[in-house]
Every structure is written in C-alpha cells, then in structure tokens.
Design a protein around this motif. Structure first.
Motif, PDB file in Angstrom:
ATOM      1  N   ARG A   1       0.607  -5.859 -13.174  1.00  0.00           N
ATOM      2  CA  ARG A   1      -0.271  -6.456 -12.156  1.00  0.00           C
ATOM      3  C   ARG A   1       0.139  -6.051 -10.746  1.00  0.00           C
ATOM      4  O   ARG A   1      -0.710  -5.725  -9.921  1.00  0.00           O
ATOM      5  N   ASP A   2       1.435  -6.055 -10.444  1.00  0.00           N
ATOM      6  CA  ASP A   2       1.883  -5.681  -9.096  1.00  0.00           C
ATOM      7  C   ASP A   2       1.592  -4.214  -8.806  1.00  0.00           C
ATOM      8  O   ASP A   2       1.204  -3.870  -7.689  1.00  0.00           O
ATOM      9  N   GLU A   3       1.758  -3.341  -9.794  1.00  0.00           N
ATOM     10  CA  GLU A   3       1.442  -1.925  -9.593  1.00  0.00           C
ATOM     11  C   GLU A   3      -0.053  -1.739  -9.342  1.00  0.00           C
ATOM     12  O   GLU A   3      -0.450  -0.965  -8.460  1.00  0.00           O
ATOM     13  N   ALA A   4      -0.880  -2.445 -10.094  1.00  0.00           N
ATOM     14  CA  ALA A   4      -2.330  -2.360  -9.894  1.00  0.00           C
ATOM     15  C   ALA A   4      -2.703  -2.877  -8.504  1.00  0.00           C
ATOM     16  O   ALA A   4      -3.549  -2.287  -7.824  1.00  0.00           O
ATOM     17  N   LYS A   5      -2.076  -3.972  -8.068  1.00  0.00           N
ATOM     18  CA  LYS A   5      -2.337  -4.510  -6.725  1.00  0.00           C
ATOM     19  C   LYS A   5      -1.923  -3.513  -5.658  1.00  0.00           C
ATOM     20  O   LYS A   5      -2.627  -3.325  -4.662  1.00  0.00           O
ATOM     21  N   ASP A   6      -0.781  -2.854  -5.843  1.00  0.00           N
ATOM     22  CA  ASP A   6      -0.305  -1.875  -4.870  1.00  0.00           C
ATOM     23  C   ASP A   6      -1.246  -0.672  -4.799  1.00  0.00           C
ATOM     24  O   ASP A   6      -1.598  -0.198  -3.711  1.00  0.00           O
ATOM     25  N   LEU A   7      -1.679  -0.185  -5.958  1.00  0.00           N
ATOM     26  CA  LEU A   7      -2.632   0.933  -5.981  1.00  0.00           C
ATOM     27  C   LEU A   7      -3.942   0.545  -5.316  1.00  0.00           C
ATOM     28  O   LEU A   7      -4.514   1.317  -4.529  1.00  0.00           O
ATOM     29  N   ALA A   8      -4.422  -0.646  -5.605  1.00  0.00           N
ATOM     30  CA  ALA A   8      -5.667  -1.123  -5.002  1.00  0.00           C
ATOM     31  C   ALA A   8      -5.527  -1.224  -3.477  1.00  0.00           C
ATOM     32  O   ALA A   8      -6.428  -0.830  -2.735  1.00  0.00           O
ATOM     33  N   ALA A   9      -4.390  -1.732  -3.011  1.00  0.00           N
ATOM     34  CA  ALA A   9      -4.166  -1.841  -1.568  1.00  0.00           C
ATOM     35  C   ALA A   9      -4.153  -0.448  -0.930  1.00  0.00           C
ATOM     36  O   ALA A   9      -4.688  -0.251   0.163  1.00  0.00           O
ATOM     37  N   TYR A  10      -3.569   0.524  -1.613  1.00  0.00           N
ATOM     38  CA  TYR A  10      -3.574   1.888  -1.086  1.00  0.00           C
ATOM     39  C   TYR A  10      -4.992   2.448  -1.030  1.00  0.00           C
ATOM     40  O   TYR A  10      -5.410   3.017  -0.018  1.00  0.00           O
TER      41      TYR A  10
ATOM     42  N   ALA B   1       0.824  -1.219   0.000  1.00  0.00           N
ATOM     43  CA  ALA B   1       0.000   0.000   0.000  1.00  0.00           C
ATOM     44  C   ALA B   1       0.854   1.263   0.000  1.00  0.00           C
ATOM     45  O   ALA B   1       0.465   2.276  -0.597  1.00  0.00           O
ATOM     46  N   ASP B   2       2.020   1.241   0.651  1.00  0.00           N
ATOM     47  CA  ASP B   2       2.898   2.422   0.638  1.00  0.00           C
ATOM     48  C   ASP B   2       3.374   2.729  -0.779  1.00  0.00           C
ATOM     49  O   ASP B   2       3.363   3.884  -1.208  1.00  0.00           O
ATOM     50  N   HIS B   3       3.761   1.684  -1.502  1.00  0.00           N
ATOM     51  CA  HIS B   3       4.161   1.879  -2.897  1.00  0.00           C
ATOM     52  C   HIS B   3       2.964   2.351  -3.718  1.00  0.00           C
ATOM     53  O   HIS B   3       3.099   3.206  -4.595  1.00  0.00           O
ATOM     54  N   GLY B   4       1.794   1.805  -3.436  1.00  0.00           N
ATOM     55  CA  GLY B   4       0.582   2.247  -4.122  1.00  0.00           C
ATOM     56  C   GLY B   4       0.312   3.726  -3.898  1.00  0.00           C
ATOM     57  O   GLY B   4      -0.115   4.432  -4.812  1.00  0.00           O
ATOM     58  N   GLY B   5       0.573   4.203  -2.683  1.00  0.00           N
ATOM     59  CA  GLY B   5       0.414   5.631  -2.394  1.00  0.00           C
ATOM     60  C   GLY B   5       1.374   6.484  -3.207  1.00  0.00           C
ATOM     61  O   GLY B   5       1.010   7.555  -3.713  1.00  0.00           O
TER      62      GLY B   5
END
Length: 119
Positions: free
Chosen positions: A104-113, A41-45
């Motif tokens: 996919r990992d970037e989308a997962k990180d953004l979603a977690a954020y 989530a931090d990376h997603g932020g």
C-alpha cells in the motif's frame, strides 16, 4: 482481611487480561497514525524508474516507452484520476499490467509521483 463493602482492586485472575487488553488497544490505536503517513513522491519516482520505465514514460527526460502505454504525465492529466484512485488502481492492476505485488505504501508513493507530474 478483606473488607466486603469495598471491591477488591488488587491483582486477580482478570489482571492479566486487562493488561493484555490495554497493550492491544494501544497497538490498534497507533495503527491509524501509521496508516496516515504521507505519500513520498520522491520514493515513488525511484520506484517508477526501477519498475515502470520499461513500459511507461515515467519522467520528462525519458525518450521512449512501449507503444500503446500511456506516459505517467498523461495519466496525471486524466480528470478525476487523483492519487487515491491511482493507488487503488495500482493495488489491483489492469490485466495488461504486470502484478508488481506493490504494498500500500509503495502504491501511494507511486501515485503521489504520478500526480506530481500534472502541470
């Protein structure tokens, strides 16, 4: 001399195929573990502030975004719109949303954020 009653277990024409098959199996067996890495989530932020803040309000300290675009906190409150559904949406974005070519990992990180912004 080879004993005809015992099978030959030494290297032969198929030995290379078995070695290659073993390596391939090992690599494919490791893929689910890599895919199961938890979202960050931090990376997603960080991604949200870099790519999404021009249109969306992505954090509580942001004062404005584009009109008619939901804030990430509003998206986080949508019933049933969990991290998995947000990830899928980001992988195939709405026509009004630019195609960010997210992995996919970037989308997962953004979603977690986004989900982390829910009260």
């Amino acid at each position: 001399m080879m004993n005809p009653s015992r099978p030959h277990l030494g290297p032969g024409p198929s030995a290379g195929r078995w070695s290659l098959a073993s390596v391939a199996f090992g690599l494919f067996a490791a893929l689910p573990m890599a895919a199961a890495a938890p979202a960050d989530a931090d990376h997603g932020g960080q991604l949200a502030r870099r790519w999404c803040a021009a249109c969306h309000i992505v954090s509580p300290d942001q004062t404005h975004g584009a009109d008619n675009v939901p804030a990430f906190a509003t998206i986080a409150k949508i019933p049933g719109f969990d991290a998995d559904k947000i990830t899928k949406f980001l992988m195939d974005p709405h026509p009004k949303m630019p195609d960010m070519q997210l992995g996919r990992d970037e989308a997962k990180d953004l979603a977690a954020y986004i989900v982390s912004l829910a009260p």
